[in-house]
Design a protein around this motif. Structure first.
Motif, PDB file in Angstrom:
ATOM      1  N   GLN A 242      61.005  51.394   9.164  1.00 23.89           N
ATOM      2  CA  GLN A 242      62.032  51.385  10.160  1.00 23.89           C
ATOM      3  C   GLN A 242      62.526  52.751  10.711  1.00 23.89           C
ATOM      4  O   GLN A 242      62.814  52.811  11.861  1.00 23.89           O
ATOM      5  CB  GLN A 242      63.307  50.900   9.364  1.00 23.89           C
ATOM      6  CG  GLN A 242      63.079  49.485   8.877  1.00 23.89           C
ATOM      7  CD  GLN A 242      62.643  48.470   9.849  1.00 23.89           C
ATOM      8  OE1 GLN A 242      63.102  48.541  11.108  1.00 23.89           O
ATOM      9  NE2 GLN A 242      61.700  47.686   9.539  1.00 23.89           N
ATOM     10  N   VAL A 243      62.518  53.695  10.055  1.00 25.34           N
ATOM     11  CA  VAL A 243      62.720  55.146  10.324  1.00 25.34           C
ATOM     12  C   VAL A 243      61.772  55.543  11.538  1.00 25.34           C
ATOM     13  O   VAL A 243      62.138  55.940  12.926  1.00 25.34           O
ATOM     14  CB  VAL A 243      62.681  56.139   9.578  1.00 25.34           C
ATOM     15  CG1 VAL A 243      62.897  57.680  10.233  1.00 25.34           C
ATOM     16  CG2 VAL A 243      63.904  56.096   8.478  1.00 25.34           C
ATOM     17  N   LEU A 244      60.430  55.259  11.580  1.00 20.58           N
ATOM     18  CA  LEU A 244      59.459  56.135  12.303  1.00 20.58           C
ATOM     19  C   LEU A 244      59.402  54.756  13.635  1.00 20.58           C
ATOM     20  O   LEU A 244      59.198  55.333  14.609  1.00 20.58           O
ATOM     21  CB  LEU A 244      58.140  56.073  11.697  1.00 20.58           C
ATOM     22  CG  LEU A 244      57.977  56.846  10.448  1.00 20.58           C
ATOM     23  CD1 LEU A 244      56.585  56.995   9.782  1.00 20.58           C
ATOM     24  CD2 LEU A 244      58.397  58.308  10.997  1.00 20.58           C
ATOM     25  N   GLN A 245      59.600  53.476  13.117  1.00 24.49           N
ATOM     26  CA  GLN A 245      59.349  52.788  14.404  1.00 24.49           C
ATOM     27  C   GLN A 245      60.729  52.550  15.316  1.00 24.49           C
ATOM     28  O   GLN A 245      60.663  52.684  16.544  1.00 24.49           O
ATOM     29  CB  GLN A 245      59.080  51.022  13.949  1.00 24.49           C
ATOM     30  CG  GLN A 245      57.698  51.230  13.560  1.00 24.49           C
ATOM     31  CD  GLN A 245      57.268  49.625  13.339  1.00 24.49           C
ATOM     32  OE1 GLN A 245      56.044  49.497  12.862  1.00 24.49           O
ATOM     33  NE2 GLN A 245      58.093  48.609  13.390  1.00 24.49           N
ATOM     34  N   MET A 246      61.904  52.769  14.549  1.00 18.40           N
ATOM     35  CA  MET A 246      63.247  52.886  15.400  1.00 18.40           C
ATOM     36  C   MET A 246      63.021  54.406  16.219  1.00 18.40           C
ATOM     37  O   MET A 246      63.327  54.556  17.505  1.00 18.40           O
ATOM     38  CB  MET A 246      64.414  53.057  14.655  1.00 18.40           C
ATOM     39  CG  MET A 246      64.762  51.748  14.130  1.00 18.40           C
ATOM     40  SD  MET A 246      66.362  51.779  13.410  1.00 18.40           S
ATOM     41  CE  MET A 246      66.370  49.935  12.563  1.00 18.40           C
ATOM     42  N   ALA A 247      62.409  55.297  15.665  1.00 11.38           N
ATOM     43  CA  ALA A 247      62.151  56.556  16.364  1.00 11.38           C
ATOM     44  C   ALA A 247      61.278  56.440  17.656  1.00 11.38           C
ATOM     45  O   ALA A 247      61.467  57.001  18.825  1.00 11.38           O
ATOM     46  CB  ALA A 247      61.668  57.738  15.529  1.00 11.38           C
ATOM     47  N   SER A 248      60.340  55.470  17.524  1.00 15.04           N
ATOM     48  CA  SER A 248      59.181  55.418  18.691  1.00 15.04           C
ATOM     49  C   SER A 248      60.005  54.754  19.773  1.00 15.04           C
ATOM     50  O   SER A 248      59.571  54.906  20.929  1.00 15.04           O
ATOM     51  CB  SER A 248      58.346  54.326  18.105  1.00 15.04           C
ATOM     52  OG  SER A 248      58.646  53.070  17.964  1.00 15.04           O
ATOM     53  N   TYR A 249      61.226  54.029  19.630  1.00 10.48           N
ATOM     54  CA  TYR A 249      61.853  53.371  20.745  1.00 10.48           C
ATOM     55  C   TYR A 249      63.187  54.292  21.215  1.00 10.48           C
ATOM     56  O   TYR A 249      63.274  54.452  22.472  1.00 10.48           O
ATOM     57  CB  TYR A 249      62.603  52.064  20.341  1.00 10.48           C
ATOM     58  CG  TYR A 249      61.733  51.110  20.119  1.00 10.48           C
ATOM     59  CD1 TYR A 249      60.947  50.463  21.173  1.00 10.48           C
ATOM     60  CD2 TYR A 249      60.951  50.831  18.592  1.00 10.48           C
ATOM     61  CE1 TYR A 249      60.035  49.368  21.012  1.00 10.48           C
ATOM     62  CE2 TYR A 249      60.168  49.713  18.584  1.00 10.48           C
ATOM     63  CZ  TYR A 249      59.430  48.896  19.572  1.00 10.48           C
ATOM     64  OH  TYR A 249      58.604  47.878  19.482  1.00 10.48           O
ATOM     65  N   LEU A 250      63.425  55.171  20.173  1.00 13.83           N
ATOM     66  CA  LEU A 250      64.719  55.841  20.545  1.00 13.83           C
ATOM     67  C   LEU A 250      64.698  57.468  20.653  1.00 13.83           C
ATOM     68  O   LEU A 250      65.524  58.218  21.311  1.00 13.83           O
ATOM     69  CB  LEU A 250      65.840  55.441  19.622  1.00 13.83           C
ATOM     70  CG  LEU A 250      66.214  54.020  19.292  1.00 13.83           C
ATOM     71  CD1 LEU A 250      66.876  53.623  18.290  1.00 13.83           C
ATOM     72  CD2 LEU A 250      66.890  53.453  20.667  1.00 13.83           C
ATOM     73  N   TYR A 251      63.727  57.961  19.835  1.00 13.53           N
ATOM     74  CA  TYR A 251      63.690  59.340  19.803  1.00 13.53           C
ATOM     75  C   TYR A 251      63.064  60.148  21.225  1.00 13.53           C
ATOM     76  O   TYR A 251      62.114  59.477  21.474  1.00 13.53           O
ATOM     77  CB  TYR A 251      62.783  59.894  18.536  1.00 13.53           C
ATOM     78  CG  TYR A 251      62.729  61.349  18.606  1.00 13.53           C
ATOM     79  CD1 TYR A 251      63.586  62.056  18.281  1.00 13.53           C
ATOM     80  CD2 TYR A 251      61.422  61.944  18.833  1.00 13.53           C
ATOM     81  CE1 TYR A 251      63.463  63.462  17.927  1.00 13.53           C
ATOM     82  CE2 TYR A 251      61.259  63.340  18.577  1.00 13.53           C
ATOM     83  CZ  TYR A 251      62.290  63.932  18.078  1.00 13.53           C
ATOM     84  OH  TYR A 251      62.171  65.588  17.936  1.00 13.53           O
ATOM     85  N   VAL A 252      63.965  61.183  21.659  1.00 16.66           N
ATOM     86  CA  VAL A 252      63.469  61.804  22.888  1.00 16.66           C
ATOM     87  C   VAL A 252      63.000  63.000  22.708  1.00 16.66           C
ATOM     88  O   VAL A 252      63.819  63.958  22.110  1.00 16.66           O
ATOM     89  CB  VAL A 252      64.695  61.694  23.920  1.00 16.66           C
ATOM     90  CG1 VAL A 252      64.069  62.312  25.215  1.00 16.66           C
ATOM     91  CG2 VAL A 252      65.228  60.036  24.178  1.00 16.66           C
ATOM     92  N   GLU A 253      61.626  63.288  22.635  1.00 18.83           N
ATOM     93  CA  GLU A 253      61.073  64.257  21.976  1.00 18.83           C
ATOM     94  C   GLU A 253      61.772  65.790  22.852  1.00 18.83           C
ATOM     95  O   GLU A 253      61.832  66.798  22.183  1.00 18.83           O
ATOM     96  CB  GLU A 253      59.483  64.480  22.152  1.00 18.83           C
ATOM     97  CG  GLU A 253      58.972  65.467  21.421  1.00 18.83           C
ATOM     98  CD  GLU A 253      57.351  65.354  21.349  1.00 18.83           C
ATOM     99  OE1 GLU A 253      56.755  66.159  20.879  1.00 18.83           O
ATOM    100  OE2 GLU A 253      56.686  64.189  21.981  1.00 18.83           O
ATOM    101  N   LYS A 254      61.893  65.693  24.314  1.00 20.18           N
ATOM    102  CA  LYS A 254      62.187  66.849  24.819  1.00 20.18           C
ATOM    103  C   LYS A 254      63.654  67.166  24.343  1.00 20.18           C
ATOM    104  O   LYS A 254      63.924  68.349  24.295  1.00 20.18           O
ATOM    105  CB  LYS A 254      62.418  66.326  26.243  1.00 20.18           C
ATOM    106  CG  LYS A 254      62.660  67.574  27.110  1.00 20.18           C
ATOM    107  CD  LYS A 254      62.920  67.049  28.637  1.00 20.18           C
ATOM    108  CE  LYS A 254      63.584  68.147  29.435  1.00 20.18           C
ATOM    109  NZ  LYS A 254      63.534  67.833  30.918  1.00 20.18           N
TER     110      LYS A 254
END
Length: 454
Positions: A242-254
């Motif tokens: 859940q942490v990693l897949q939610m990050a794949s949708y929501l985390y903005v690397e910049k």
């Protein structure tokens, strides 16, 4: 003539001294919030004030919603029966954060006054709930007062956070009556809650197939603690997923931050709003996972990277007062209590556990110094943003209300205070405090092991 010259010289000299003194004073920084080392005793006092405010909010009884009178005859069902009003009577996710914080404070301080509230509340729930369960067919409403959808969970908000705290309480008092609700929560999160095709926990609101950053806290702490309870690593695996897949949708690397939400319709071009508390939910969730997962567990390193990158970004976005903003990247939005407390806790926790460098210490301390100014004398916590949906315009986020009745701030402030106490007592670190009325003085956190013993 001589007297006139002497008088003029004396006036010039006095004026020069006044100007010099003014120049010295003007060079001393003026802090609206004290820029100094807090004391453990002062933090304990704040934590206890919040605890007492919480305890006094409800008598934890079952009452008639029409009359407000306590129900004492449980042989026949009163259709108006509800839990008594008050913060400490709620089966809610915000109350779950408070109870998790109380359990944590019990570990940090060894003060049973906090954890006793957990036992009292959960015993109240499991002793009273059968009255409603046996009469479920007679209840023609979706929610039962402050217990919400306790008879039929519909969403992660209904059960995840409050049941995570219930697991932590069960692991200490081993009241087997708690297991029914814990297992019902497991059934909802693991089997019934809507997920995307890739298994990411999601909602069909407000848009079709939406992922909310908030839902990381509404699910992951429960899953990781369910793994502790059952010793079944499938829960660890789902928490990491859940942490990693939610990050794949929501985390903005910049930006090294999480967008509040994403939905399938807008896809790669979803508008981004870096709401403070959403990022707080994320960082607190990751801190809990990192605390429990074995060192080399699959996916832990990726979570640690996300955590560290967020901390780096947040340190830069912190306001000069020590607060963070309701919209993190908008310094004309208001400074907000709950996210400030969440970040303070998670950053101090990272230093104490060795996940991040000790040089972040001043960020955590100034975060606490700001947070504690929002705790009123009676223990109420002010300045917290009200409950907030996943929106798509800045105007909405800018104008969210804030008050002592937004209970999202209480648990994070309790957590933050406990972790700052740990930081102040961390024997691996030497803290060089600031000096009052100095022109150039800051906090320095020094790792003792780096320095020669002499």
């Amino acid at each position: 003539m001589k007297n006139s010259v002497l008088l003029i010289a004396l006036l010039v000299l006095c004026n020069a001294r006044i100007i010099a003194q003014q120049n010295i004073n003007s060079r001393i920084p003026e802090y609206n919030i004290p820029y100094e080392l807090p004391s453990v005793e002062n933090i304990k006092d704040i934590l206890n004030r919040i605890r007492v405010y919480y305890e006094e909010s409800s008598n934890q009884s079952i009452v008639d919603s029409k009359t407000g009178e306590p129900i004492t005859d449980f042989k026949s069902f009163n259709i108006n029966a509800v839990p008594s009003k008050g913060f400490s009577s709620e089966w809610s996710y915000t109350h779950g954060v408070v109870l998790s914080a109380f359990e944590y404070i019990d570990d940090v301080l060894g003060d049973d006054a906090f954890f006793s509230n957990n036992v009292k509340f959960y015993d109240y729930v499991v002793e009273s709930l059968p009255y409603f369960q046996k009469n479920k067919a007679k209840i023609h409403k979706e929610k039962i007062g402050g217990w919400g959808r306790i008879l039929n969970f519909h969403a992660l908000d209904d059960c995840g956070s409050i049941s995570a705290a219930m697991i932590k309480t069960y692991l200490k008092n081993k009241n087997s009556d708690y297991l029914l609700l814990i297992n019902q929560t497991d059934a909802h999160i693991s089997k019934n809650q809507y997920r995307l095709n890739d298994g990411t926990l999601a909602r069909n609101r407000p848009q079709y197939q939406s992922v909310w950053a908030d839902d990381m806290y509404m699910s992951v702490p429960f899953l990781i603690n369910m793994g502790v309870l059952t010793q079944d690593h499938k829960y660890f695996d789902d928490a990491v997923k859940q942490v990693l897949q939610m990050a794949s949708y929501l985390y903005v690397e910049k930006e090294e931050l999480f967008d509040h939400g994403w939905n399938v319709t807008s896809g790669d071009y979803d508008p981004r709003f870096f709401w403070g508390r959403a990022n707080g939910w994320v960082l607190m969730s990751m801190a809990e996972v990192l605390s429990i997962l074995p060192e080399n567990y699959k996916g832990r390193a990726e979570i640690l990277h996300l955590y560290r990158s967020m901390v780096r970004s947040l340190a830069n976005l912190q306001d000069g007062s020590g607060f963070w903003y309701n919209l993190l990247d908008k310094n004309n939005s208001y400074t907000e209590t709950s996210c400030t407390a969440m970040f303070t806790f998670a950053i101090a926790k990272g230093i104490n556990e060795g996940w991040i460098s000790h040089v972040y210490g001043p960020v955590a301390l100034t975060g606490w110094n700001a947070t504690q100014t929002r705790v009123q004398e009676n223990g109420a916590v002010d300045g917290t943003c009200e409950g907030t949906t996943f929106a798509h315009d800045n105007t909405y986020y800018y104008h969210r209300g804030k008050s002592i009745y937004a209970t999202h701030g209480y648990g994070p402030v309790l957590y933050a205070g406990a972790e700052i106490i740990r930081l102040l007592q961390n024997d691996k670190i030497e803290i060089k405090p600031t000096k009052r009325n100095a022109r150039n003085s800051t906090f320095h956190f020094l790792l003792k092991s780096e320095w020669p013993k002499n």
